[in-house]
Write a protein that holds these residues in place. Structure first.
Motif, PDB file in Angstrom:
ATOM      1  N   ILE A  29       0.834  -1.208   0.000  1.00 46.96           N
ATOM      2  CA  ILE A  29       0.000   0.000   0.000  1.00 46.96           C
ATOM      3  C   ILE A  29       0.866   1.255   0.000  1.00 46.96           C
ATOM      4  CG2 ILE A  29      -1.688   1.319   1.332  1.00 46.96           C
ATOM      5  CD1 ILE A  29      -2.830  -1.332   2.306  1.00 46.96           C
ATOM      6  N   SER A  30       1.905   1.278   0.818  1.00 52.97           N
ATOM      7  CA  SER A  30       2.784   2.451   0.857  1.00 52.97           C
ATOM      8  C   SER A  30       3.486   2.657  -0.480  1.00 52.97           C
ATOM      9  CB  SER A  30       3.818   2.293   1.978  1.00 52.97           C
ATOM     10  OG  SER A  30       3.189   2.247   3.244  1.00 52.97           O
ATOM     11  N   THR A  31       3.880   1.560  -1.131  1.00 51.96           N
ATOM     12  CA  THR A  31       4.503   1.672  -2.451  1.00 51.96           C
ATOM     13  C   THR A  31       3.512   2.213  -3.474  1.00 51.96           C
ATOM     14  OG1 THR A  31       5.973  -0.186  -1.939  1.00 51.96           O
ATOM     15  CG2 THR A  31       5.707   0.397  -4.259  1.00 51.96           C
ATOM     16  N   ALA A  32       2.263   1.772  -3.400  1.00 52.44           N
ATOM     17  CA  ALA A  32       1.234   2.274  -4.316  1.00 52.44           C
ATOM     18  C   ALA A  32       1.003   3.769  -4.111  1.00 52.44           C
ATOM     19  CB  ALA A  32      -0.066   1.502  -4.106  1.00 52.44           C
ATOM     20  N   VAL A  33       0.998   4.207  -2.847  1.00 61.68           N
ATOM     21  CA  VAL A  33       0.836   5.639  -2.566  1.00 61.68           C
ATOM     22  C   VAL A  33       2.008   6.424  -3.148  1.00 61.68           C
ATOM     23  CG1 VAL A  33       0.712   7.376  -0.739  1.00 61.68           C
ATOM     24  CG2 VAL A  33      -0.555   5.240  -0.503  1.00 61.68           C
ATOM     25  N   ALA A  34       3.213   5.880  -3.036  1.00 59.36           N
ATOM     26  CA  ALA A  34       4.389   6.551  -3.597  1.00 59.36           C
ATOM     27  C   ALA A  34       4.290   6.646  -5.115  1.00 59.36           C
ATOM     28  CB  ALA A  34       5.655   5.799  -3.188  1.00 59.36           C
ATOM     29  N   TRP A  35       3.839   5.574  -5.765  1.00 58.22           N
ATOM     30  CA  TRP A  35       3.710   5.580  -7.230  1.00 58.22           C
ATOM     31  C   TRP A  35       2.683   6.614  -7.681  1.00 58.22           C
ATOM     32  CZ3 TRP A  35      -0.608   4.120 -10.229  1.00 58.22           C
ATOM     33  CH2 TRP A  35      -0.370   4.090 -11.613  1.00 58.22           C
TER      34      TRP A  35
ATOM     35  N   TRP B 283       7.599  13.020   1.306  1.00 61.55           N
ATOM     36  CA  TRP B 283       8.497  11.984   0.795  1.00 61.55           C
ATOM     37  C   TRP B 283       9.223  11.245   1.915  1.00 61.55           C
ATOM     38  CZ3 TRP B 283       6.875  10.978  -3.727  1.00 61.55           C
ATOM     39  CH2 TRP B 283       6.400  11.994  -4.557  1.00 61.55           C
ATOM     40  N   PRO B 284       9.695  11.909   2.982  1.00 54.72           N
ATOM     41  CA  PRO B 284      10.257  11.138   4.104  1.00 54.72           C
ATOM     42  C   PRO B 284       9.245  10.182   4.737  1.00 54.72           C
ATOM     43  CG  PRO B 284      10.939  13.426   4.252  1.00 54.72           C
ATOM     44  CD  PRO B 284       9.940  13.358   3.147  1.00 54.72           C
ATOM     45  N   ILE B 285       7.974  10.599   4.810  1.00 51.56           N
ATOM     46  CA  ILE B 285       6.945   9.712   5.358  1.00 51.56           C
ATOM     47  C   ILE B 285       6.796   8.472   4.485  1.00 51.56           C
ATOM     48  CG2 ILE B 285       4.453   9.476   5.721  1.00 51.56           C
ATOM     49  CD1 ILE B 285       4.422  12.343   6.750  1.00 51.56           C
ATOM     50  N   LEU B 286       6.782   8.674   3.165  1.00 48.76           N
ATOM     51  CA  LEU B 286       6.650   7.539   2.254  1.00 48.76           C
ATOM     52  C   LEU B 286       7.862   6.613   2.335  1.00 48.76           C
ATOM     53  CD1 LEU B 286       5.078   9.054  -0.987  1.00 48.76           C
ATOM     54  CD2 LEU B 286       4.000   7.613   0.735  1.00 48.76           C
TER      55      LEU B 286
ATOM     56  N   GLY C 253       9.870   6.181   4.876  1.00 45.33           N
ATOM     57  CA  GLY C 253       9.801   5.446   6.133  1.00 45.33           C
ATOM     58  C   GLY C 253       8.727   4.367   6.118  1.00 45.33           C
ATOM     59  N   SER C 254       7.579   4.661   5.485  1.00 46.95           N
ATOM     60  CA  SER C 254       6.482   3.695   5.433  1.00 46.95           C
ATOM     61  C   SER C 254       6.843   2.474   4.598  1.00 46.95           C
ATOM     62  CB  SER C 254       5.224   4.361   4.854  1.00 46.95           C
ATOM     63  OG  SER C 254       4.813   5.443   5.660  1.00 46.95           O
ATOM     64  N   ILE C 255       7.671   2.675   3.579  1.00 46.36           N
ATOM     65  CA  ILE C 255       8.109   1.549   2.745  1.00 46.36           C
ATOM     66  C   ILE C 255       9.273   0.816   3.402  1.00 46.36           C
ATOM     67  CG2 ILE C 255       9.111   0.922   0.513  1.00 46.36           C
ATOM     68  CD1 ILE C 255       7.629   3.335  -0.682  1.00 46.36           C
ATOM     69  N   ALA C 256      10.185   1.575   4.004  1.00 53.74           N
ATOM     70  CA  ALA C 256      11.391   0.970   4.568  1.00 53.74           C
ATOM     71  C   ALA C 256      11.087   0.096   5.780  1.00 53.74           C
ATOM     72  CB  ALA C 256      12.382   2.066   4.954  1.00 53.74           C
ATOM     73  N   LEU C 257      10.118   0.505   6.609  1.00 53.65           N
ATOM     74  CA  LEU C 257       9.857  -0.231   7.851  1.00 53.65           C
ATOM     75  C   LEU C 257       9.463  -1.685   7.595  1.00 53.65           C
ATOM     76  CD1 LEU C 257       9.774  -0.011  10.922  1.00 53.65           C
ATOM     77  CD2 LEU C 257       7.375   0.668  10.745  1.00 53.65           C
ATOM     78  N   PRO C 258       8.462  -1.976   6.756  1.00 55.93           N
ATOM     79  CA  PRO C 258       8.157  -3.398   6.511  1.00 55.93           C
ATOM     80  C   PRO C 258       9.255  -4.135   5.761  1.00 55.93           C
ATOM     81  CG  PRO C 258       6.805  -1.983   5.117  1.00 55.93           C
ATOM     82  CD  PRO C 258       7.487  -1.089   6.094  1.00 55.93           C
ATOM     83  N   VAL C 259      10.009  -3.421   4.918  1.00 51.09           N
ATOM     84  CA  VAL C 259      11.114  -4.077   4.205  1.00 51.09           C
ATOM     85  C   VAL C 259      12.190  -4.515   5.188  1.00 51.09           C
ATOM     86  CG1 VAL C 259      12.979  -3.723   2.549  1.00 51.09           C
ATOM     87  CG2 VAL C 259      10.678  -2.892   2.023  1.00 51.09           C
ATOM     88  N   VAL C 260      12.547  -3.629   6.111  1.00 47.91           N
ATOM     89  CA  VAL C 260      13.533  -3.979   7.139  1.00 47.91           C
ATOM     90  C   VAL C 260      13.017  -5.131   7.992  1.00 47.91           C
ATOM     91  CG1 VAL C 260      14.688  -3.145   9.223  1.00 47.91           C
ATOM     92  CG2 VAL C 260      14.569  -1.688   7.190  1.00 47.91           C
TER      93      VAL C 260
ATOM     94  N   THR D  40       1.482  -0.652  10.227  1.00 48.38           N
ATOM     95  CA  THR D  40       0.092  -0.287   9.953  1.00 48.38           C
ATOM     96  C   THR D  40      -0.133   1.202  10.148  1.00 48.38           C
ATOM     97  OG1 THR D  40      -0.660  -2.487  10.643  1.00 48.38           O
ATOM     98  CG2 THR D  40      -2.288  -0.722  10.637  1.00 48.38           C
ATOM     99  N   LEU D  41       0.388   1.747  11.227  1.00 45.54           N
ATOM    100  CA  LEU D  41       0.234   3.176  11.490  1.00 45.54           C
ATOM    101  C   LEU D  41       0.923   4.015  10.422  1.00 45.54           C
ATOM    102  CD1 LEU D  41       0.816   3.156  15.361  1.00 45.54           C
ATOM    103  CD2 LEU D  41      -1.356   3.536  14.179  1.00 45.54           C
ATOM    104  N   CYS D  42       2.059   3.540   9.927  1.00 44.75           N
ATOM    105  CA  CYS D  42       2.770   4.277   8.875  1.00 44.75           C
ATOM    106  C   CYS D  42       1.966   4.313   7.576  1.00 44.75           C
ATOM    107  CB  CYS D  42       4.142   3.647   8.631  1.00 44.75           C
ATOM    108  SG  CYS D  42       5.365   4.048   9.905  1.00 44.75           S
ATOM    109  N   VAL D  43       1.211   3.256   7.305  1.00 45.37           N
ATOM    110  CA  VAL D  43       0.337   3.266   6.126  1.00 45.37           C
ATOM    111  C   VAL D  43      -0.705   4.372   6.262  1.00 45.37           C
ATOM    112  CG1 VAL D  43      -1.455   1.988   4.904  1.00 45.37           C
ATOM    113  CG2 VAL D  43       0.665   0.849   5.535  1.00 45.37           C
ATOM    114  N   TYR D  44      -1.331   4.464   7.438  1.00 38.14           N
ATOM    115  CA  TYR D  44      -2.309   5.527   7.662  1.00 38.14           C
ATOM    116  C   TYR D  44      -1.661   6.900   7.497  1.00 38.14           C
ATOM    117  CZ  TYR D  44      -4.876   1.696   9.946  1.00 38.14           C
ATOM    118  OH  TYR D  44      -5.503   0.511  10.230  1.00 38.14           O
ATOM    119  N   LEU D  45      -0.451   7.025   8.007  1.00 40.30           N
ATOM    120  CA  LEU D  45       0.250   8.304   7.935  1.00 40.30           C
ATOM    121  C   LEU D  45       0.550   8.678   6.485  1.00 40.30           C
ATOM    122  CD1 LEU D  45       1.316  10.437   9.906  1.00 40.30           C
ATOM    123  CD2 LEU D  45       3.509   9.242   9.912  1.00 40.30           C
TER     124      LEU D  45
END
Length: 580
Positions: free
Chosen positions: A391-397, A416-419, A421-428, A444-449
């Motif tokens: 979802i975070s990647t889709a928002v970035a796209w 862009w920092p929010i995006l 971080g939202s992508i990096a957290l689940p990847v890490v 989950t909270l980062c997706v909402y953010l």
């Protein structure tokens, strides 16, 4: 909260760990506090946004609040729509009147900030119940509160100006009091029944007298269980106390009829239409409506997982583990399951079944998930992490594509920092398999953010009319197409001073019949449509209420055609010159 996250397995391979085994270390507590701070930031970010993730009822309630405040009286309630006046009890509207200073501070943030207070007070109750249910484990308590705030239903319905935040708090407070002061709360003949009746009465005044039925069923079931299913004890010792609780709650609710100068209107509009009307069905029979269709009991079952959102699979795992370990269940766990099941069974009765009816027991679900958190398989959390990253990647796209489409720097510096971080957290998290559970709620909270940050661009110049257009619309009638009741109320925030009126979207290319030549009208066209020469102003808008066909086409890549649109502010005569 790493100590809460890693399941321990016995030699047979089955998960045997319990949250009661969790070491309550300083590090885990600090992590829990950090997640709660992230939740607070997430819920505050974009609270006054035009495009908050919410529900269309918000504008209906806002419109009633504004009209009632303009009348200068607490009662009777007022509305611009004659058939939408007494749609809910007055407590929510009084809350809005106070938070907006009788409409003088008419902003979305002013309407919504009390909802945030109610939501976090409920999270506090969740944490306290979890603290008690896990032998005063503070780490588990913090996790339970953050889990509740991580539910999609909490984020969607716990921020807007809706009845759900105060209703959930007061309903859950009834059961919090019963659990916290057990066994005295169960054996009391007057004091606790009076306290519970008073709390329940306030809960009814926030939503409906019908809420007394699930509250009463759950309390009765609790008392029956507490007296070990001794019906004689229940009927002669517990039932009179429950009856007093119900009478007191209904008495508090009936104050609305006593104080309102037009109680007959309340009876017709609220009792008959709003509540009894929910027993009607478009199907040929009640049984057919119960077993088939979008509002069937199967749809209500799905509501548990839709409410959990990205935490749906951990919730499913909790249900499985709870059944497998039912012989080990503590008294608190049994009471919480009884509470959840009671509400579910009661709301199977009306024909209009919705997952929203289960919101009042999602706090109990959060505590139950914590109890079984370390028993869950890692794969349950993996689904949350993968979905969060996607979802975070889709928002970035979409953000990148929209930036190219508008040819400008439309996003704020923090987007862009929010995006990232939202992508990096689940990847890490994917590379830290033993601690997947630790990352579930923060991801989950980062997706909402990230979603809130993306929607925030429509609160800036891109999503607002120019000062010249606002000045032109001042003191003039502006007709706004509505795809939901009172949807035009939002335009009052965008065109302050204008006399906004709504009309059916089916007439969007012709305008309403009673439109005069001096009026203005809003016309919604696709984003890539050519500019209109007659336009006074325009703004980009997020489209809503998509059909199934539109959602399918968006999944195939036709995002621009259905996700975005442009609102054009036109003189009324010009709308006839725009081709349909």
């Amino acid at each position: 909260m790493s100590e809460v996250s890693t399941p321990e397995q016995n030699h047979s391979g089955s998960v045997s760990a319990s949250v009661l085994d969790v070491p309550d270390s300083r590090m885990s507590r600090a992590t829990g506090v950090g997640v709660l701070l992230l939740a607070l930031l997430t819920f505050l970010y974009g609270l006054g946004s035009l495009h908050i993730l919410g529900n269309g009822d918000e504008m209906v309630y806002a419109q009633i609040t504004r009209a009632t405040a303009a009348s200068g009286h607490w009662l009777p309630l007022a509305s611009d729509m004659p058939d939408m006046v007494n749609t809910k009890p007055p407590l929510l509207f009084w809350q809005g009147i106070l938070s907006t200073d009788w409409g003088h501070q008419w902003t979305l943030f002013s309407l919504r900030w009390p909802s945030l207070i109610w939501t976090f007070l409920t999270a506090l109750l969740v944490g306290l119940v979890a603290w008690q249910a896990t032998r005063q484990n503070l780490t588990a308590s913090l996790l339970a509160a953050s889990l509740y705030l991580g539910f999609l239903s909490t984020y969607r319905y716990g921020r807007p100006f809706l009845t759900n935040p105060p209703e959930t708090f007061w309903v859950f407070l009834c059961f919090f009091v019963m659990l916290t002061w057990r066994p005295w709360s169960f054996s009391s003949r007057f004091i606790f029944p009076t306290v519970i009746g008073s709390i329940a009465g306030i809960a009814l005044l926030t939503k409906s007298f019908a809420q007394l039925l699930p509250i009463g069923v759950a309390l009765a079931w609790w008392h029956l269980y507490e007296c070990r299913w001794n019906w004689r004890t229940f009927l002669f010792q517990r039932a009179p106390s429950l009856a007093w609780t119900a009478v007191l709650a209904l008495g508090i609710f009936s104050l609305w009829f006593v104080l309102d100068p037009d109680p007959v209107a309340i009876w017709k509009e609220f009792v008959v239409s709003e509540n009894i009307g929910k027993m009607s069905t478009a199907h040929s029979s009640y049984v057919e409506a119960m077993l088939w269709g979008r509002t069937s009991i199967w749809g209500l079952c799905l509501g548990w997982f839709l409410n959990a959102g990205l935490l749906a699979f951990p919730l499913l795992g909790t249900m499985v583990r709870a059944w497998q370990h039912r012989s080990e269940a503590t008294e608190e766990e049994k009471f919480l399951w009884i509470l959840a099941i009671s509400f579910f069974l009661v709301f199977c009765i009306p024909t209009q079944r919705s997952g929203r009816y289960l919101l009042e027991v999602m706090p109990a679900i959060a505590v139950l998930m914590v109890i079984h958190w370390r028993r869950l398989l890692p794969q349950a959390f993996l689904t949350t992490l993968i979905a969060s990253g996607v979802i975070s990647t889709a928002v970035a796209w979409i953000s990148l594509a929209l930036a190219r489409e508008t040819s400008g720097d439309i996003f704020g510096w923090c987007h862009w920092p929010i995006l990232i971080g939202s992508i990096a957290l689940p990847v890490v998290a994917l590379f830290d398999r033993l601690n997947w559970a630790r990352y579930a709620v923060p991801s989950t909270l980062c997706v909402y953010l990230s979603l809130s940050s993306f929607a925030g661009i429509f609160d800036g110049p891109l999503g607002r009319f120019s000062p010249a257009a606002i000045a032109t619309a001042a003191n003039r009638v502006v007709w706004v197409p509505e795809n939901f009741r009172a949807a035009a109320e939002l335009e009052r925030m965008l065109l302050p001073g204008a006399r906004v009126r709504g009309y059916n979207t089916a007439l969007s290319h012709t305008g309403p019949e009673n439109m005069s030549a001096g009026d203005l009208v809003l016309l919604v066209l696709p984003l890539r449509e050519a500019a209109l020469n007659e336009a006074i102003g325009s703004r980009i808008e997020l489209a809503s209420r998509h059909s199934r066909e539109q959602l399918f086409e968006m999944a195939q890549g036709r995002v621009w055609e259905h996700l975005f649109c442009r609102q054009w502010l036109l003189p009324a005569p010009s709308i006839e010159m725009v081709p349909p």
